[in-house]
Motif scaffolding. Sequence first.
Motif, short mmCIF file in Angstrom:
data_model
loop_
_atom_site.label_atom_id
_atom_site.label_comp_id
_atom_site.label_asym_id
_atom_site.label_seq_id
_atom_site.Cartn_x
_atom_site.Cartn_y
_atom_site.Cartn_z
N UNK A 161 0.82 -1.23 0.00
CA UNK A 161 0.00 0.00 0.00
C UNK A 161 0.84 1.26 0.00
N UNK A 162 1.97 1.25 0.71
CA UNK A 162 2.84 2.43 0.72
C UNK A 162 3.42 2.70 -0.66
N UNK A 163 3.86 1.65 -1.33
CA UNK A 163 4.43 1.84 -2.67
C UNK A 163 3.38 2.38 -3.64
N UNK A 164 2.15 1.89 -3.53
CA UNK A 164 1.11 2.36 -4.45
C UNK A 164 0.80 3.83 -4.24
N UNK A 165 0.86 4.29 -2.98
CA UNK A 165 0.58 5.70 -2.71
C UNK A 165 1.75 6.58 -3.10
N UNK A 166 2.97 6.12 -2.81
CA UNK A 166 4.15 6.95 -3.03
C UNK A 166 4.58 7.01 -4.49
N UNK A 167 3.96 6.21 -5.36
CA UNK A 167 4.30 6.31 -6.79
C UNK A 167 3.93 7.66 -7.36
N UNK A 168 2.98 8.35 -6.72
CA UNK A 168 2.56 9.67 -7.19
C UNK A 168 3.33 10.79 -6.48
N UNK A 169 4.26 10.44 -5.61
CA UNK A 169 5.02 11.45 -4.86
C UNK A 169 6.50 11.09 -4.96
N UNK A 170 7.21 11.74 -5.88
CA UNK A 170 8.61 11.39 -6.12
C UNK A 170 9.55 11.99 -5.06
N UNK A 171 9.01 12.84 -4.17
CA UNK A 171 9.87 13.46 -3.17
C UNK A 171 10.17 12.52 -2.00
N UNK A 172 9.36 11.50 -1.83
CA UNK A 172 9.52 10.58 -0.72
C UNK A 172 10.13 9.28 -1.25
N UNK A 173 11.26 8.90 -0.67
CA UNK A 173 11.95 7.69 -1.11
C UNK A 173 11.55 6.53 -0.22
N UNK A 174 10.88 5.56 -0.84
CA UNK A 174 10.49 4.35 -0.13
C UNK A 174 11.67 3.39 -0.12
N UNK A 175 11.92 2.72 1.02
CA UNK A 175 13.00 1.72 1.01
C UNK A 175 12.77 0.69 -0.09
N UNK A 176 13.84 0.28 -0.74
CA UNK A 176 13.71 -0.67 -1.84
C UNK A 176 13.32 -2.04 -1.30
N UNK A 177 12.93 -2.91 -2.25
CA UNK A 177 12.55 -4.26 -1.85
C UNK A 177 13.71 -5.00 -1.19
N UNK A 178 14.91 -4.78 -1.72
CA UNK A 178 16.09 -5.43 -1.13
C UNK A 178 16.33 -4.93 0.29
N UNK A 179 16.16 -3.61 0.49
CA UNK A 179 16.35 -3.05 1.83
C UNK A 179 15.30 -3.58 2.80
N UNK A 180 14.06 -3.67 2.31
CA UNK A 180 12.99 -4.19 3.16
C UNK A 180 13.28 -5.63 3.55
N UNK A 181 13.73 -6.42 2.57
CA UNK A 181 13.95 -7.85 2.81
C UNK A 181 15.18 -8.10 3.68
N UNK A 182 16.26 -7.41 3.35
CA UNK A 182 17.52 -7.69 4.03
C UNK A 182 17.71 -6.85 5.28
#
Length: 381
Positions: free
Chosen positions: A330-351
Amino acid sequence: MEKGTELLHGHFHFKVLPDGGVDRTKVICNHCQVEFSYHRSTSSLKYHVNAKHTVDTSKPFNKTDSGARLRQTTLDAACGTSLDKQKQEKLTNAIAKWIATDCRPISVVEDVGLRNTLRIATNDGRYEIPSRRTITRRIHKLYEKERTAKATTLQRAPTVALTGDYWTSLGNHNYLGVTAHHIDEKWALHSHALPVMKTDERHYAETCAGHFIEVAQQWNVSNKVTTLSADSARNMIAAARDLPFDHVPYFAHSLQRSVTVSLHYSAFDNVLAKCRKNVGHFKHSPASAAELEQQQVEHGQKKESLIQDVPTRCNSTLDMIKSIRRNEQPLRDVLTTNIKIAMPTTAEITAEVGNATGALQVCFTSYFSLSCLSACKREMV
């Protein structure tokens, strides 16, 4: 009377208009000549006769009974039963305790809604809530009673341990709360909140030490106090040197400080900074928070707010990470419209986030176990 204009065996009749017509929406009582609205139901009409007149509506109306058997409503019937003095005292004490324990304003006793509620609850239509002055005196009286009981209990205790903490209210006022702990002859632990005193001075070491000595003297336990548990702030450590009893730092505070410093210099610091920025964005943007809730529903998840970590709050970093992982998509879906906020990558989330979660989980599981053991040992000593 004209046939077809009577109701309830002649006890009521329809209203006759000046032109000779009949108004079938109005009826008049033949006993007291009171006018009522009629909506094809006689329930209210029967109630009127039973309440105001001693006449049987199943029998035909008799003019000789009209006005001769009126029943006057008594004051007690209208107002209900008056409370006796004992119940009034119990209710006054209950109101005072409610205001004191729930931090309600004393002016609440002047609310009309509260008065009407109590009148209904007590079935006393004449009940009056005690005045603000009465409630204030009663609160002070109850306080003195409780204080005397606690002071007596503390005097029987051979030793007493204190815990204290300074805190700031929402109104930006500083307070000191002190709690006394002791174990009785049956090995039962007792804790009593002593004062919650407002402090206007700066919290220098000498001032803090003076506050705790003052509390011990007020409760006459100066010669019984063995330890003071407080946080590990510099002013408290310095104040402990001026106190005649030992200082036992809060285990939770020490552990949380260790975790905070360790994370700051760890490989998790960058990804945690991203998590904090994401949470902060949704905390300060109602529109984004609403979009996140919508995405949670679309993904079949429970609606929840993200948790922000606080450096002084134990376990908050772990709770923040868990909330980010639960709402990753849900966070990724919302933040796709806001390029100013950097969501942790999938690798960062996993590792990295996954490893941080495991490390913090072990740390705080140990914390809860050791804190309970530490508290038991401290009280036994």
